[in-house]
Scaffold this motif. Structure first.
Motif, PDB file in Angstrom:
ATOM      1  N   ILE A 182       0.856  -1.201   0.020  1.00 53.54           N
ATOM      2  CA  ILE A 182       0.036   0.003  -0.080  1.00 53.54           C
ATOM      3  C   ILE A 182       0.866   1.141   0.005  1.00 53.54           C
ATOM      4  CG2 ILE A 182      -1.604   1.332   1.297  1.00 53.54           C
ATOM      5  CD1 ILE A 182      -2.819  -1.105   2.478  1.00 53.54           C
ATOM      6  N   LEU A 183       0.538   2.222  -0.917  1.00 51.20           N
ATOM      7  CA  LEU A 183       1.239   3.647  -0.882  1.00 51.20           C
ATOM      8  C   LEU A 183       0.334   4.549   0.048  1.00 51.20           C
ATOM      9  CD1 LEU A 183       2.527   4.179  -4.446  1.00 51.20           C
ATOM     10  CD2 LEU A 183       3.766   4.255  -2.056  1.00 51.20           C
ATOM     11  N   LEU A 184       0.740   5.128   1.145  1.00 52.37           N
ATOM     12  CA  LEU A 184      -0.012   5.877   1.847  1.00 52.37           C
ATOM     13  C   LEU A 184       0.613   7.240   1.799  1.00 52.37           C
ATOM     14  CD1 LEU A 184      -2.448   5.792   3.786  1.00 52.37           C
ATOM     15  CD2 LEU A 184      -0.800   5.263   5.614  1.00 52.37           C
TER      16      LEU A 184
ATOM     17  N   THR B 145       4.128   9.023  -8.509  1.00 49.77           N
ATOM     18  CA  THR B 145       5.315   8.837  -9.058  1.00 49.77           C
ATOM     19  C   THR B 145       6.157   7.821  -8.659  1.00 49.77           C
ATOM     20  OG1 THR B 145       5.279  11.405  -8.774  1.00 49.77           O
ATOM     21  CG2 THR B 145       7.760  10.407  -9.057  1.00 49.77           C
ATOM     22  N   GLN B 146       6.212   7.456  -7.494  1.00 48.35           N
ATOM     23  CA  GLN B 146       6.843   6.191  -6.837  1.00 48.35           C
ATOM     24  C   GLN B 146       6.170   4.995  -7.452  1.00 48.35           C
ATOM     25  OE1 GLN B 146      10.024   6.192  -5.547  1.00 48.35           O
ATOM     26  NE2 GLN B 146       9.603   8.613  -5.520  1.00 48.35           N
TER      27      GLN B 146
ATOM     28  N   GLY C  20       0.716 -10.492  -6.481  1.00 48.03           N
ATOM     29  CA  GLY C  20       0.881  -9.109  -5.716  1.00 48.03           C
ATOM     30  C   GLY C  20       0.284  -8.085  -6.397  1.00 48.03           C
ATOM     31  N   PHE C  21       0.194  -6.870  -5.681  1.00 47.07           N
ATOM     32  CA  PHE C  21      -0.329  -5.769  -6.224  1.00 47.07           C
ATOM     33  C   PHE C  21       0.248  -4.436  -5.418  1.00 47.07           C
ATOM     34  CE2 PHE C  21      -3.146  -7.770  -3.170  1.00 47.07           C
ATOM     35  CZ  PHE C  21      -3.006  -6.768  -2.214  1.00 47.07           C
ATOM     36  N   LEU C  22       0.168  -3.239  -5.818  1.00 41.16           N
ATOM     37  CA  LEU C  22       0.440  -1.983  -5.224  1.00 41.16           C
ATOM     38  C   LEU C  22      -0.990  -1.198  -5.393  1.00 41.16           C
ATOM     39  CD1 LEU C  22       2.293   0.066  -4.102  1.00 41.16           C
ATOM     40  CD2 LEU C  22       2.702   0.891  -6.655  1.00 41.16           C
ATOM     41  N   LEU C  23      -1.491  -0.880  -4.126  1.00 43.30           N
ATOM     42  CA  LEU C  23      -2.678  -0.358  -3.728  1.00 43.30           C
ATOM     43  C   LEU C  23      -2.144   1.437  -3.528  1.00 43.30           C
ATOM     44  CD1 LEU C  23      -4.758  -2.417  -1.582  1.00 43.30           C
ATOM     45  CD2 LEU C  23      -5.296  -1.665  -3.854  1.00 43.30           C
ATOM     46  N   ASP C  24      -2.577   2.301  -4.510  1.00 44.02           N
ATOM     47  CA  ASP C  24      -2.280   3.573  -4.219  1.00 44.02           C
ATOM     48  C   ASP C  24      -3.327   4.627  -3.862  1.00 44.02           C
ATOM     49  OD1 ASP C  24      -1.638   6.322  -5.287  1.00 44.02           O
ATOM     50  OD2 ASP C  24      -0.792   5.845  -6.990  1.00 44.02           O
ATOM     51  N   GLY C  25      -3.495   5.139  -2.648  1.00 42.54           N
ATOM     52  CA  GLY C  25      -4.662   5.995  -2.549  1.00 42.54           C
ATOM     53  C   GLY C  25      -5.918   5.151  -2.270  1.00 42.54           C
ATOM     54  N   PHE C  26      -5.602   4.026  -1.661  1.00 46.62           N
ATOM     55  CA  PHE C  26      -6.423   3.112  -1.129  1.00 46.62           C
ATOM     56  C   PHE C  26      -5.752   2.096   0.037  1.00 46.62           C
ATOM     57  CE2 PHE C  26      -8.849  -0.839  -0.172  1.00 46.62           C
ATOM     58  CZ  PHE C  26     -10.248  -0.245  -0.152  1.00 46.62           C
ATOM     59  N   PRO C  27      -6.410   2.072   1.184  1.00 38.15           N
ATOM     60  CA  PRO C  27      -7.558   2.544   1.878  1.00 38.15           C
ATOM     61  C   PRO C  27      -7.335   3.998   2.187  1.00 38.15           C
ATOM     62  CG  PRO C  27      -6.321   1.204   3.601  1.00 38.15           C
ATOM     63  CD  PRO C  27      -5.605   0.986   2.253  1.00 38.15           C
TER      64      PRO C  27
ATOM     65  N   ASP D 256      15.487   4.557  -1.320  1.00 36.65           N
ATOM     66  CA  ASP D 256      14.884   4.286   0.428  1.00 36.65           C
ATOM     67  C   ASP D 256      13.717   3.071   0.335  1.00 36.65           C
ATOM     68  OD1 ASP D 256      16.731   6.192   1.108  1.00 36.65           O
ATOM     69  OD2 ASP D 256      15.413   7.563   1.982  1.00 36.65           O
ATOM     70  N   ILE D 257      12.724   3.229  -0.602  1.00 34.07           N
ATOM     71  CA  ILE D 257      11.688   2.600  -0.556  1.00 34.07           C
ATOM     72  C   ILE D 257      12.306   0.942  -0.933  1.00 34.07           C
ATOM     73  CG2 ILE D 257       9.672   1.519  -1.865  1.00 34.07           C
ATOM     74  CD1 ILE D 257       8.771   4.462  -2.277  1.00 34.07           C
ATOM     75  N   VAL D 258      13.054   0.771  -1.700  1.00 36.13           N
ATOM     76  CA  VAL D 258      13.669  -0.610  -2.080  1.00 36.13           C
ATOM     77  C   VAL D 258      14.391  -0.971  -1.048  1.00 36.13           C
ATOM     78  CG1 VAL D 258      15.399  -1.729  -3.577  1.00 36.13           C
ATOM     79  CG2 VAL D 258      13.783  -0.002  -4.552  1.00 36.13           C
ATOM     80  N   ASN D 259      15.506  -0.239  -0.484  1.00 35.25           N
ATOM     81  CA  ASN D 259      16.047  -0.709   0.715  1.00 35.25           C
ATOM     82  C   ASN D 259      15.046  -0.954   2.066  1.00 35.25           C
ATOM     83  OD1 ASN D 259      18.481  -0.288  -0.219  1.00 35.25           O
ATOM     84  ND2 ASN D 259      18.619   1.781   0.352  1.00 35.25           N
TER      85      ASN D 259
END
Ligand code: AP5
Ligand code: MG
Ligand code: ZN
Length: 214
Positions: free
Chosen positions: A4-6, A15-16, A80-87, A207-210
């Motif tokens: 999740i991207l919060l 962007t990320q 897998g998945f990347l949730l952006d802007g949810f929840p 930083d995210i990858v690390n």
């Protein structure tokens, strides 16, 4: 990877996301993008969502949860998945927990991108997006090589209708009041990864990858 991207409006989630989905080979699920697509196509969902988005308010939970649940059932989300802007609310987070439990999977991490409010407004106002491929630019921080034209695909760049100062400020307030409690929600569950979002785009990506490497 189930991520999740919060983060507040303009923090750099989209962007990320471009970088993360490529790196981990997972689909990008942005509820904002789904609503904008529906608005463009003139669907009933789009018409309902637009009335909230134009004011910088949240679209009601009942409209959002089902869309995400259906999307997560699609085959490309198996690995897998990347949730952006949810929840974006506690109700949405609780519903997501139920959906993941039904699927028999768990989140790897919730990436919390931290940026101070003063910076968010200028980021959102200067943002430009490619009409064709969705790539994100900024007129000052991350300009395209040729003004108004996408570097990646040559598409036309546009400005989102909710990227005007007053609406951006309301979106930030809504984030503080309704979404930021999720930081604690995921911290309690041991999923939260804090990322300093006021660094160069590439440094934030690193930083995210690390952090995901543990
Ligand atoms: P949504 O589309 O999700 O918008 P948002 O959360 O307001 O976030 P943004 O897309 O504005 O910011 P971002 O973090 O993606 O930043 P970006 O990477 O583009 O939602 C829109 C609306 O839809 C909501 O208001 C709501 O009405 C509705 N909605 C959506 N989901 C919902 C839900 N779950 N429930 C209810 N309603 C929902 O970057 C911004 C700019 O900064 C760009 O120009 C970029 O180039 C630049 N930038 C990025 N990183 C950096 C950096 N490190 N340094 C300098 N500049 C940078
Ligand atoms: Mg975004
Ligand atoms: Zn493009």
């Amino acid at each position: 990877m189930r991520l999740i991207l919060l983060g507040p409006p303009g923090a750099g989630k989209g962007t990320q996301a471009e970088f993360i989905i490529e790196k981990y080979g997972i689909p990008h699920i942005s509820t904002g993008d789904i609503f904008r697509k529906n608005i463009k196509e003139g669907t009933a969902l789009g018409t309902r969502a637009k009335s909230f988005m134009d004011k910088g308010e949240l679209v009601p939970d009942s409209l959002v949860v089902e869309i995400v649940e259906d999307r997560l059932k699609e085959a490309d989300c198996k690995e897998g998945f990347l949730l952006d802007g949810f929840p974006r609310t506690e109700v949405q987070a609780l519903e997501l927990d139920k959906v993941l439990e039904k699927m028999g999977v768990d989140l790897n991490a919730v990436i919390n991108i931290k940026v101070n409010p003063e910076i968010l407004v200028s980021r959102a106002i200067g943002r430009r997006i490619c009409r064709t491929c969705g790539a994100t630019y900024h007129v000052v921080n991350n300009p395209p090589k040729s003004e108004g034209v996408c570097d990646k695909c040559g598409g036309e760049l546009y400005q989102r209708s909710d990227d005007v100062e007053e609406t951006v400020k309301n979106r930030i307030n809504v984030y503080v009041n309704e979404t930021s409690p999720l930081i604690h929600y995921y911290e309690k569950r041991g999923k939260l990864v804090d990322i300093e979002g006021e660094q160069d785009i590439d440094v934030v990506s690193e930083d995210i990858v690390n952090a995901l490497r543990g």
